[in-house]
Design a protein around this motif. Sequence first.
Motif, PDB file in Angstrom:
ATOM      1  N   TYR A 184     -31.316  -9.797  11.202  1.00 50.59           N
ATOM      2  CA  TYR A 184     -31.429  -8.379  10.836  1.00 50.59           C
ATOM      3  C   TYR A 184     -31.536  -8.178   9.319  1.00 50.59           C
ATOM      4  N   PRO A 185     -30.763  -8.899   8.476  1.00 47.78           N
ATOM      5  CA  PRO A 185     -30.963  -8.732   7.023  1.00 47.78           C
ATOM      6  C   PRO A 185     -32.364  -9.091   6.572  1.00 47.78           C
ATOM      7  N   VAL A 186     -32.983 -10.078   7.240  1.00 44.20           N
ATOM      8  CA  VAL A 186     -34.359 -10.430   6.874  1.00 44.20           C
ATOM      9  C   VAL A 186     -35.293  -9.263   7.196  1.00 44.20           C
ATOM     10  N   TYR A 187     -35.122  -8.700   8.365  1.00 41.96           N
ATOM     11  CA  TYR A 187     -35.949  -7.547   8.745  1.00 41.96           C
ATOM     12  C   TYR A 187     -35.707  -6.368   7.798  1.00 41.96           C
ATOM     13  N   LEU A 188     -34.442  -6.140   7.452  1.00 44.21           N
ATOM     14  CA  LEU A 188     -34.106  -5.028   6.571  1.00 44.21           C
ATOM     15  C   LEU A 188     -34.704  -5.210   5.182  1.00 44.21           C
ATOM     16  N   THR A 189     -34.699  -6.449   4.695  1.00 46.43           N
ATOM     17  CA  THR A 189     -35.289  -6.725   3.376  1.00 46.43           C
ATOM     18  C   THR A 189     -36.776  -6.411   3.366  1.00 46.43           C
ATOM     19  N   GLY A 190     -37.458  -6.836   4.421  1.00 46.67           N
ATOM     20  CA  GLY A 190     -38.894  -6.526   4.498  1.00 46.67           C
ATOM     21  C   GLY A 190     -39.158  -5.044   4.667  1.00 46.67           C
ATOM     22  N   TYR A 191     -38.312  -4.361   5.428  1.00 47.47           N
ATOM     23  CA  TYR A 191     -38.489  -2.931   5.668  1.00 47.47           C
ATOM     24  C   TYR A 191     -38.316  -2.134   4.379  1.00 47.47           C
ATOM     25  N   LEU A 192     -37.355  -2.552   3.511  1.00 53.59           N
ATOM     26  CA  LEU A 192     -37.104  -1.849   2.255  1.00 53.59           C
ATOM     27  C   LEU A 192     -38.025  -2.304   1.140  1.00 53.59           C
ATOM     28  N   GLY A 193     -38.828  -3.352   1.406  1.00 49.92           N
ATOM     29  CA  GLY A 193     -39.772  -3.803   0.394  1.00 49.92           C
ATOM     30  C   GLY A 193     -39.139  -4.614  -0.713  1.00 49.92           C
ATOM     31  N   LEU A 194     -37.999  -5.228  -0.466  1.00 55.02           N
ATOM     32  CA  LEU A 194     -37.339  -6.057  -1.479  1.00 55.02           C
ATOM     33  C   LEU A 194     -38.005  -7.423  -1.563  1.00 55.02           C
ATOM     34  N   SER A 195     -37.730  -8.118  -2.677  1.00 56.63           N
ATOM     35  CA  SER A 195     -38.311  -9.439  -2.885  1.00 56.63           C
ATOM     36  C   SER A 195     -37.677 -10.453  -1.934  1.00 56.63           C
ATOM     37  N   VAL A 196     -38.492 -11.434  -1.546  1.00 60.13           N
ATOM     38  CA  VAL A 196     -37.997 -12.488  -0.646  1.00 60.13           C
ATOM     39  C   VAL A 196     -36.982 -13.384  -1.350  1.00 60.13           C
ATOM     40  N   SER A 197     -36.921 -13.302  -2.682  1.00 56.23           N
ATOM     41  CA  SER A 197     -35.963 -14.121  -3.432  1.00 56.23           C
ATOM     42  C   SER A 197     -34.533 -13.790  -3.046  1.00 56.23           C
ATOM     43  N   TRP A 198     -34.287 -12.487  -2.726  1.00 55.90           N
ATOM     44  CA  TRP A 198     -32.932 -12.117  -2.315  1.00 55.90           C
ATOM     45  C   TRP A 198     -32.527 -12.823  -1.025  1.00 55.90           C
ATOM     46  N   VAL A 199     -33.476 -12.915  -0.114  1.00 50.37           N
ATOM     47  CA  VAL A 199     -33.193 -13.619   1.148  1.00 50.37           C
ATOM     48  C   VAL A 199     -32.887 -15.089   0.901  1.00 50.37           C
ATOM     49  N   LEU A 200     -33.731 -15.706   0.042  1.00 49.06           N
ATOM     50  CA  LEU A 200     -33.508 -17.128  -0.241  1.00 49.06           C
ATOM     51  C   LEU A 200     -32.179 -17.341  -0.947  1.00 49.06           C
ATOM     52  N   LEU A 201     -31.817 -16.427  -1.871  1.00 44.81           N
ATOM     53  CA  LEU A 201     -30.552 -16.563  -2.577  1.00 44.81           C
ATOM     54  C   LEU A 201     -29.369 -16.455  -1.608  1.00 44.81           C
ATOM     55  N   CYS A 202     -29.454 -15.494  -0.700  1.00 46.88           N
ATOM     56  CA  CYS A 202     -28.373 -15.356   0.286  1.00 46.88           C
ATOM     57  C   CYS A 202     -28.274 -16.586   1.180  1.00 46.88           C
ATOM     58  N   MET A 203     -29.413 -17.151   1.567  1.00 46.86           N
ATOM     59  CA  MET A 203     -29.405 -18.344   2.424  1.00 46.86           C
ATOM     60  C   MET A 203     -28.794 -19.531   1.686  1.00 46.86           C
ATOM     61  N   VAL A 204     -29.127 -19.684   0.395  1.00 51.47           N
ATOM     62  CA  VAL A 204     -28.570 -20.792  -0.390  1.00 51.47           C
ATOM     63  C   VAL A 204     -27.059 -20.631  -0.513  1.00 51.47           C
ATOM     64  N   MET A 205     -26.600 -19.415  -0.792  1.00 51.38           N
ATOM     65  CA  MET A 205     -25.159 -19.190  -0.940  1.00 51.38           C
ATOM     66  C   MET A 205     -24.427 -19.420   0.387  1.00 51.38           C
ATOM     67  N   ALA A 206     -25.020 -18.953   1.499  1.00 57.71           N
ATOM     68  CA  ALA A 206     -24.389 -19.160   2.799  1.00 57.71           C
ATOM     69  C   ALA A 206     -24.330 -20.640   3.155  1.00 57.71           C
ATOM     70  N   THR A 207     -25.417 -21.344   2.856  1.00 58.47           N
ATOM     71  CA  THR A 207     -25.433 -22.789   3.139  1.00 58.47           C
ATOM     72  C   THR A 207     -24.409 -23.518   2.298  1.00 58.47           C
ATOM     73  N   TRP A 208     -24.318 -23.161   1.018  1.00 58.64           N
ATOM     74  CA  TRP A 208     -23.327 -23.812   0.139  1.00 58.64           C
ATOM     75  C   TRP A 208     -21.906 -23.543   0.629  1.00 58.64           C
ATOM     76  N   TRP A 209     -21.630 -22.295   1.006  1.00 62.41           N
ATOM     77  CA  TRP A 209     -20.287 -21.959   1.500  1.00 62.41           C
ATOM     78  C   TRP A 209     -19.963 -22.743   2.776  1.00 62.41           C
ATOM     79  N   LYS A 210     -20.934 -22.855   3.687  1.00 60.03           N
ATOM     80  CA  LYS A 210     -20.700 -23.559   4.942  1.00 60.03           C
ATOM     81  C   LYS A 210     -20.448 -25.048   4.699  1.00 60.03           C
ATOM     82  N   LYS A 211     -21.261 -25.668   3.836  1.00 63.23           N
ATOM     83  CA  LYS A 211     -21.074 -27.089   3.548  1.00 63.23           C
ATOM     84  C   LYS A 211     -19.736 -27.330   2.863  1.00 63.23           C
TER      85      LYS A 211
END
Length: 860
Positions: free
Chosen positions: A57-84
């Motif tokens: 849903y955040p991915v869909y919301l980012t595209g719907y609001l017209g935000l840069s895909v960099s925000w999605v990648l940044l969130c994914m990197v932070m989530a992956t780092w936290w999980k590891k």
Amino acid sequence: MASAGGPTQAGGPGPAQAAGLGDQSIHGSAEKLSPSAVNRILMEVLMYFGRAIFVFYPVYLTGYLGLSVSWVLLCMVMATWWKKNRQWKDARFGTAIDFVDNETHVINKELQGGLQMATWVHFRDVEKVDWVNKVLDQAWPFFGMYMEKLLKENIQPAVRLSNPALRMFSFTKVHFGHKPLRITGIQAYTHEVDQREVVLDMNVSYDGDVDIDTVVKPPVTAGVKGLKLQGMLRVILEPLIGEAPLVGGVTFFFIRRPTLQINWTGMTNFLDSPAFSSLSEETIVDIIASLMVLPNRMCIPLIDQVKVDQMRFPLPRGVVRVHLLEARDLVAKDTYMMGLVKGKSDPYATLRVGNSHFKSKTIKENLSPTWNEVFEFVVHEAPGQELELEVFDEDTDKDDRLGGYNLDFGQVKKEKEMDQWFPLEGVQNGEVHLKLQWLSLSTDLSLLSEPTDGRACAMLAVYLDNASNLPKDHSEFTENQKHGKHSKEARLTRRTPDPNSFVEFSIDKDVQKSKVVFASKDPVWEEGFTFFVHNVKTQQLSLQVKEPEKKTPLGVLNLPLSRLLNTSGMSLDQRFLLERSGANSQIKLKVTLRVLTKEKPPPKIIPSPPPQVNQQNAQANQGGEGSASSASAAASSAPGVSNNNPAAKASSSNQAADSQMVPNEDYFAHRRGSFLANEALRSTPAPSNMRRYDSHSLLSENSISSSRFDISDGAAYPEALRKHQGSFGEIHLTVRYASLRNKLIILVNACRNLFPCSDSGTDSYVRLYLLPDQTWRHRKRTHVKRKTVNPVFNDKFEFDVPLQAAQTRKLDVSVKNNKMFHTRKRKDIGMILIDLSQIDLVKGTTEWYELSLPGLKRPS
């Protein structure tokens, strides 16, 4: 050899035998799901879809609001780092907690795997034998010379005769390298075996730089460059004789199949690939097993009077009947929906003893399967041979291991019958329920009974020695029958080579085959076979001498087993004339029949107490009437002190006896193997039929004294122990509870002033039970300290029990003499029962406790 009823010696079970015996429960392939299980699965599915919506849903919301895909990648990197990072922390904490809980096991495992420490480090009864390794190091070049001669003069001709395609086979290079065979530990048995033999168990390890090159057929070459072999080799020196060379012969064999790793060279390099390496090494291990794994032996007679057949194939020690009943709490290996939903397992069990192997039926989707199958194994060495049981989850690709357990048959021979749950090793949880029965071999025909449940009633041992004057092929004796032995056609026929022959034995569907002897009219096999017999009167031993890849036999023999019932010792040792063979074709066999007899543990004989014990005690204690008041005072302060006035205070002493017995009733009821337990369970003895002995002191304020009752079974102790008048010594114990680990810690520090069982001291060890758990699984024991009455153990034991439960338990401690196991005398030289409810377990205590012997009958 084993039976489910009965696998063959050279292969697996017969087609009708793999199913096993006994009452079999047939489970359905699918199990009905309960409403709670359905609800649980639905909740897991909903949670899975909920997590998917939460992620996308955040991915869909980012595209719907017209935000840069960099925000999605940044969130994914932070989530992956936290999980590891979270996984790394959890793994670190989990490893630390696991290390604290299993400190001893982890350290031993790391030392064994990382340092490859010798066996004598891990097992104190195994001795370090550096001098043997020095001898092997010095003699290794000469061993290489012997092996080179053996391979080129014996093995090479045999390989050429085995197959026409190998007629050009030859060894071009044989070099056994500079690294000799190593003996990492040796254990000698002298007391446990017959007086005319010595048994040695050697842990053999070979990691050699062997270099062997062969030419299979020019230009095809093959070879071995490097070999690893590990196993336990048993060496038996028997019989011991009174003249040079003092030993009649040497027998050696592997108790279990050794492990083998080979580095192939030449055209056999493809055997190093994962697809073929296990196949090739398993084949070679099978060849070694056919020669040197029980029941097969290698024998070297040193005097002429020793019979090779008796050395190579002695009668087995007995038969063990294994009931594979059920399992519980197995590990679930099958999962669904990418591991989100845990399923069950499809368990089956494998049982192996030496070269005999069985597989049970598979129970579909069940973590508590019920098999109810019966297998029978011939035991040649006990102790020594082990039952190797493994449980697997059946899958389409590779079966997952659910744990295993090894059980030495020496324990079954001692107990005669065992029925208990065994924990599966190598997994977190899981147990298997086995019932094992020891069956002895008897010549008493009155014990022979035809079973109605399809199990064996007797065992047949066959020793195949040799044959003579075998026909070269089937056409030779058929032509002789038609035209006469010296017909013109027979004389003009081209000379054929001598036959390659093997022998096939069968009793009903149990078929076993011998090795192939190449190019010989007088083959020598020298092999032994065992069969389980279900009906002696109707079954017969069928024998066929065959050529490989040919259907027509070179000779046939049928021997009814009922014929053995009328012979001396139920045995035949002679040459038999072959049917449908040459005129003088014979085969030499030794056939022995033995009746299988169930053995039960010998009951402990408890003679009934004499009826006038009270009067005898009164007469013996007449001199103590003057001190009645002091004795009465002592009785009120210390349990176990007798009242010396039997006439005037009979009723009061009876009441005192009853009150004194109350704290120790559970001790008698739970003391496994004790004659006091048998007496207490059988009936409560009348107070008039027993008397008490003075205890030197109470064991401590925090312990309950073991009973000092003098029941008439005092003869179970050795005479020297019964005549002992002083103290039986003391034991130094530390008792505390580790709250962080939820474990009860017992430190057995030392003993002092123990009873000397010989002039050189006592070979002692300490055995612990945390009552009421008294199965062999819960038994703890120290190592043996030899020839001392003041042993120092410094052994630590842990009991996995909550603090509240530990405060209601009692600790049963017994000091035993290790050298009394081969006699019918009791091993105990001192006992103590500690009530943990009287100890501050969190704070802990370290004290010397006085030892005593309950029920010891001292001479008056």
